[in-house]
Design an enzyme around this catalytic site. Structure first.
Site, PDB file in Angstrom:
ATOM      1  N   GLY A 242       0.815  -1.225   0.000  1.00  0.00           N
ATOM      2  CA  GLY A 242       0.000   0.000   0.000  1.00  0.00           C
ATOM      3  C   GLY A 242       0.837   1.257   0.000  1.00  0.00           C
ATOM      4  O   GLY A 242       1.672   1.483  -0.868  1.00  0.00           O
ATOM      5  N   ASP A 299      -3.525  -7.963  -0.671  1.00  0.00           N
ATOM      6  CA  ASP A 299      -4.004  -9.223  -1.252  1.00  0.00           C
ATOM      7  C   ASP A 299      -2.874 -10.016  -1.915  1.00  0.00           C
ATOM      8  O   ASP A 299      -2.899 -11.248  -1.934  1.00  0.00           O
ATOM      9  CB  ASP A 299      -5.096  -8.935  -2.289  1.00  0.00           C
ATOM     10  CG  ASP A 299      -6.308  -8.268  -1.649  1.00  0.00           C
ATOM     11  OD1 ASP A 299      -6.414  -8.326  -0.409  1.00  0.00           O
ATOM     12  OD2 ASP A 299      -7.131  -7.699  -2.380  1.00  0.00           O
ATOM     13  N   PHE A 302      -1.099 -11.982   0.737  1.00  0.00           N
ATOM     14  CA  PHE A 302      -1.978 -13.087   1.136  1.00  0.00           C
ATOM     15  C   PHE A 302      -1.871 -14.204   0.103  1.00  0.00           C
ATOM     16  O   PHE A 302      -1.750 -15.380   0.441  1.00  0.00           O
ATOM     17  CB  PHE A 302      -3.428 -12.587   1.225  1.00  0.00           C
ATOM     18  CG  PHE A 302      -4.396 -13.618   1.751  1.00  0.00           C
ATOM     19  CD1 PHE A 302      -4.772 -13.614   3.086  1.00  0.00           C
ATOM     20  CD2 PHE A 302      -4.941 -14.588   0.926  1.00  0.00           C
ATOM     21  CE1 PHE A 302      -5.654 -14.564   3.579  1.00  0.00           C
ATOM     22  CE2 PHE A 302      -5.819 -15.536   1.403  1.00  0.00           C
ATOM     23  CZ  PHE A 302      -6.184 -15.526   2.742  1.00  0.00           C
ATOM     24  N   GLU A 304       0.587 -14.910  -1.878  1.00  0.00           N
ATOM     25  CA  GLU A 304       1.875 -15.619  -1.786  1.00  0.00           C
ATOM     26  C   GLU A 304       1.861 -16.642  -0.653  1.00  0.00           C
ATOM     27  O   GLU A 304       2.339 -17.767  -0.811  1.00  0.00           O
ATOM     28  CB  GLU A 304       3.004 -14.614  -1.533  1.00  0.00           C
ATOM     29  CG  GLU A 304       3.470 -13.933  -2.789  1.00  0.00           C
ATOM     30  CD  GLU A 304       4.802 -13.221  -2.582  1.00  0.00           C
ATOM     31  OE1 GLU A 304       5.530 -13.545  -1.644  1.00  0.00           O
ATOM     32  OE2 GLU A 304       5.089 -12.323  -3.399  1.00  0.00           O
TER      33      GLU A 304
HETATM   34  N1  ATP Z   1      10.105  -6.240   0.390  1.00  0.00           N
HETATM   35  C1  ATP Z   1       9.434  -6.253  -0.747  1.00  0.00           C
HETATM   36  N2  ATP Z   1       9.784  -5.466  -1.773  1.00  0.00           N
HETATM   37  C2  ATP Z   1       9.107  -5.447  -2.910  1.00  0.00           C
HETATM   38  N3  ATP Z   1       8.023  -6.209  -3.160  1.00  0.00           N
HETATM   39  C3  ATP Z   1       7.617  -7.028  -2.178  1.00  0.00           C
HETATM   40  C4  ATP Z   1       8.296  -7.090  -0.929  1.00  0.00           C
HETATM   41  N4  ATP Z   1       7.647  -7.983  -0.148  1.00  0.00           N
HETATM   42  C5  ATP Z   1       6.630  -8.461  -0.887  1.00  0.00           C
HETATM   43  N5  ATP Z   1       6.611  -7.893  -2.103  1.00  0.00           N
HETATM   44  C6  ATP Z   1       5.660  -8.106  -3.217  1.00  0.00           C
HETATM   45  O1  ATP Z   1       4.689  -7.069  -3.209  1.00  0.00           O
HETATM   46  C7  ATP Z   1       3.479  -7.592  -3.746  1.00  0.00           C
HETATM   47  C8  ATP Z   1       2.290  -6.777  -3.327  1.00  0.00           C
HETATM   48  O2  ATP Z   1       2.217  -6.783  -1.959  1.00  0.00           O
HETATM   49  P1  ATP Z   1       0.886  -6.477  -1.144  1.00  0.00           P
HETATM   50  O3  ATP Z   1      -0.249  -7.203  -1.673  1.00  0.00           O
HETATM   51  O4  ATP Z   1       1.237  -6.684   0.293  1.00  0.00           O
HETATM   52  O5  ATP Z   1       0.710  -4.912  -1.357  1.00  0.00           O
HETATM   53  P2  ATP Z   1      -0.331  -4.107  -2.224  1.00  0.00           P
HETATM   54  O6  ATP Z   1       0.116  -2.694  -2.154  1.00  0.00           O
HETATM   55  O7  ATP Z   1      -1.714  -4.352  -1.787  1.00  0.00           O
HETATM   56  O8  ATP Z   1      -0.091  -4.676  -3.618  1.00  0.00           O
HETATM   57  P3  ATP Z   1      -1.168  -5.231  -4.649  1.00  0.00           P
HETATM   58  O9  ATP Z   1      -2.086  -4.100  -4.937  1.00  0.00           O
HETATM   59  O10 ATP Z   1      -0.292  -5.632  -5.793  1.00  0.00           O
HETATM   60  O11 ATP Z   1      -1.849  -6.385  -3.981  1.00  0.00           O
HETATM   61  C9  ATP Z   1       3.459  -9.016  -3.238  1.00  0.00           C
HETATM   62  O12 ATP Z   1       2.820  -9.860  -4.147  1.00  0.00           O
HETATM   63  C10 ATP Z   1       4.921  -9.389  -3.104  1.00  0.00           C
HETATM   64  O13 ATP Z   1       5.333 -10.195  -4.175  1.00  0.00           O
END
Ligand code: ATP
Length: 718
Positions: A242, A299, A302, A304
């Protein structure tokens, strides 16, 4: 309304006390003790308790309903259940004593095995009272069920030199040095916003430290008896989720876990796929010692964890092949077989006993001309390989064997209980959309989710298993790639938006708005062919477990009257019901049995093809993409948006953002509930978006596994 009845101090400690008051009728009524009408109040049901000591010194409680009984049937029921509840409280009084409580002054408190209750002993000067000493108090409950308590602490006397520590001015400075207290941590439901819970502390003061300690220990002992509460959790935090607030979100909620005495093993993910690798490679015995995995992120994280948990541990058959078309009633070919390079795959006819993918593969030798067949053969020969070696490619996972059937059938209640039946996944929302958190709790609130987790809520969750047989039309032969999803898989518009937004991750959640606008103006159409099993319509329209008569109403959609289905709610009867809604016959993977299934085929030009396993509520779609999807009915909602004008599509998107609208009520929209479907693209290609991650698939199969995993939630409180 909560009321508090204050009796004269003389009868307080071992005399009467009000344990529960419920207004349940509109009849004016009077107290049997003083015969005075309750001023301005209409009909109350008040349960009083009287304590006395028996000869052996044990305390006895007598509970009486002293006045008020409702005239109407429903009111009476409520009275009776209220009385039964109170009687239950009286069964086992574990402790009772007098304490001082900030808002009430002196109170008499009682602890039973399922409840902590207290009542004021004396009128407070500033208390608002009316006739009979009835005080209206809508905010302060005077009892807490043990199930509402998440922690308890006995504290040392206040440090009088630290003025900030002094809670109120009731005690003199001298007395304060000797005042001890214990604090009970519970929660209150927010009255203005449904579904939101907030932690709340209740402190009880006493001059004797050992009394406070005894109470704290006894309450803790009651909490420890609740075996559904987690003790050990692995916590995965994605610091990049986020708005990069996940670490701060964890700082905000972690004190609750400490108070609840939950051991947490915190891991900050360092890269994409890190969470997958950790969960996938964690020793099974280690996982068995955990009560679950907690995600602080979105999501994608989650997803992963879900894949890390399932890919090598859940081994169902490959998807069932549908008959090629209904007219011929032939089971010998599947829609996949229209593609020459997939002929080998689809022409294998497994018998009832040869229903696994490996059995199908063993016949590949008939199709010697097919290169794919050779590749698949080597895939087959890898069955003996170590199951641990999973490789990641193009958003999916290639695993050495996916043919070890352990009786898990699409759409059916799942028998998969690894690592243990109480293992749950929890999610503390800190991502961009948080649609899994919102769809499972009803709100996007970190503290609420933390409380659901700490109190040990449990709910099964459907999971869809997607198999990509081929990435693109022109891609070389490849092995099937597998990916699990808990919320949504979408092709066309949905895939293009993710593809467009990926290079703009630096924009944060705003990247979706930017990409969405760009893709909307492109207005691309994708030709595809989709086959899906159509489950039988339930006769009444009222889904089993639903008691809401509204659910059986017919609603008008696309000019036709259709059954209005129940939305998934807190402790949803449909999700907890064992009825099989899938319409599959349970003989997964066998071509003969498929003849009896109601396969439906559609073909056309689509703006998008969406598969929502759950409602997928989020800030932009308050009712969700599929408002009537359930967390655990074994079905996904296939939403097909057919060719239409830009304006019509815009109107559909606008309807998605409105709470009072039905975004699927358009002639160009089709919605089908199904336990499984097959998809094949023709012509120009998009990409699949699986729980927010890209998953290229030219030919794809999807199977829902009912309640495959458990989550820390009780369903959306909407
Ligand atoms: N330290 C990190 N640096 C970069 N990417 C990461 C890291 N840890 C996890 N991720 C990746 O970030 C992706 C998105 O994470 P997350 O769902 O928690 O955030 P989000 O902002 O809701 O993203 P999305 O909208 O893509 O779901 C995960 O699928 C994961 O592969």
């Amino acid at each position: 309304m909560n009321c508090q009845l204050r009796y004269p101090v003389g009868v307080a400690h071992y005399g009467f006390y009000v344990s529960r008051i419920k207004i349940c009728s509109r009849q004016p009524t009077a107290c049997i003790k003083c015969k005075v009408l309750v001023k301005g109040k209409l009909g109350m049901h008040i349960t009083l308790a009287e304590s006395s000591f028996s000869e052996d010194g044990r305390k006895r409680q007598r509970f009486d309903t002293i006045f008020g009984e409702s005239q109407d049937r429903h009111g009476k029921c409520r009275c009776l259940s209220e009385a039964a509840y109170t009687a239950k409280i009286s069964e086992d009084i574990l402790l009772d004593d007098n304490f001082y409580v900030e808002s009430l002054g002196s109170v008499s408190a009682v602890l039973s095995s399922n409840c902590l209750g207290w009542y004021a002993l004396a009128e407070e000067e500033n208390a608002v009272t009316c006739c009979l000493g009835v005080t209206e108090d809508t905010d302060e409950p005077n009892q807490l069920a043990i199930s509402q308590i998440y922690g308890v602490e006995a504290s040392q006397p206040f440090d009088t030199s630290n003025i900030e520590q002094i809670p109120f001015e009731a005690f003199s400075a001298e007395l304060l040095k000797e005042v001890h207290h214990f604090t009970v941590h519970g929660y209150v439901k927010c009255s203005s916003q449904r579904g939101i819970w907030a932690p709340k502390m209740y402190s009880f003061y006493h001059t004797n430290h050992s009394v406070c300690e005894r109470w704290a220990n006894q309450i803790q002992a009651q909490l420890d008896k609740d075996i559904k509460r987690p003790r050990n959790l692995m916590v995965m935090i994605n610091p990049h989720s986020g708005r990069k607030n996940a670490s701060r979100t964890w700082e905000e909620v972690s004190p609750l876990f400490r108070r609840a005495k939950i051991n947490t093993m915190v891991i900050n993910t360092e890269r994409p796929q890190h969470a997958f690798d950790i969960v996938n490679s964690t020793d099974d015995d280690k996982l068995r010692n955990l009560d679950g995995i907690l995600i602080v992120g979105g999501d994608g994280l989650f997803n992963e964890v879900l894949n890390g948990l399932l890919l090598r541990r859940h081994r169902p058959n490959l998807p069932m092949k549908p008959p090629y078309h209904e007219k011929s009633q032939s089971c010998s070919r599947s829609p996949l077989s229209s593609d020459s390079d997939l002929l080998a795959l689809s022409s294998t006819e497994a018998t009832d006993t040869e229903s696994t993918f490996s059995s199908g593969l063993s016949r590949q030798s008939d199709c010697a001309s097919s290169n794919l067949s050779a590749a698949l053969k080597s895939y087959d020969s890898s069955l003996a390989m170590d199951y641990e070696s999973i490789s990641y490619k193009d958003g999916g996972f290639i695993i050495p064997s996916i043919a070890d059937n352990n009786d898990v059938l699409p759409g059916k209640p799942s028998s998969f209980t690894f690592p243990n039946p109480s293992f749950r996944i929890g999610i503390i929302p800190a991502g961009s959309t948080d649609s899994i958190a919102v769809s499972t709790t009803g709100c996007r609130n970190a503290l609420t989710s933390a409380l659901h987790i700490i109190l040990g809520e449990k709910m099964p969750l459907d999971v869809v298993r997607l198999v990509s047989w081929k990435s693109t039309k022109d891609s070389a032969e490849e092995l099937p790639r597998v990916r699990y999803a808990a919320s949504f898989a979408g092709y066309g518009f949905y895939g293009d938006v993710i593809k467009e937004s990926e290079p703009n991750r630096w924009m944060g959640p705003a990247r979706y708005d930017y990409a969405g606008t760009k893709v909307f103006f492109q207005h691309k159409l994708y030709d595809a062919e989709i086959s899906f099993i159509e489950p039988p319509e339930l006769d009444s329209g009222l889904m089993p477990g639903s008691s809401d008569p509204e659910d059986s109403l017919l609603c008008k959609r696309n000019g036709n009257h259709r059954v209005k289905r129940a939305a998934c709610r807190l402790n949803c009867g449909i999700c907890l019901n064992k009825t099989d809604f899938s319409g599959t016959d349970g003989t997964n993977g066998t071509s003969h049995s498929q003849c009896s299934q109601r396969w439906k085929h559609v073909k056309g030009s689509y703006i998008s093809v969406g598969a929502a396993v759950i409602s997928c509520r989020n800030d932009k779609a308050p009712n969700g993409v599929a408002s009537t999807a359930h967390l655990a009915d074994g079905l996904l909602h296939l939403i097909l948006i057919k060719d239409c004008s830009r304006l019509s599509y815009l109107w559909h998107l606008i309807q998605l953002t409105r709470e009072d609208a039905d975004p699927l009520d358009f002639a160009f929209v089709e919605e089908h509930r199904t336990p499984q479907f097959h998809f094949k693209s023709h012509g120009e290609e998009s990409v699949w978006n699986v729980d927010g991650e890209l998953f290229p698939a030219h030919v794809l199969s999807a199977q829902v596994f009912r309640g495959l995993v458990n989550i820390f939630a009780s369903g959306p409180d909407i």
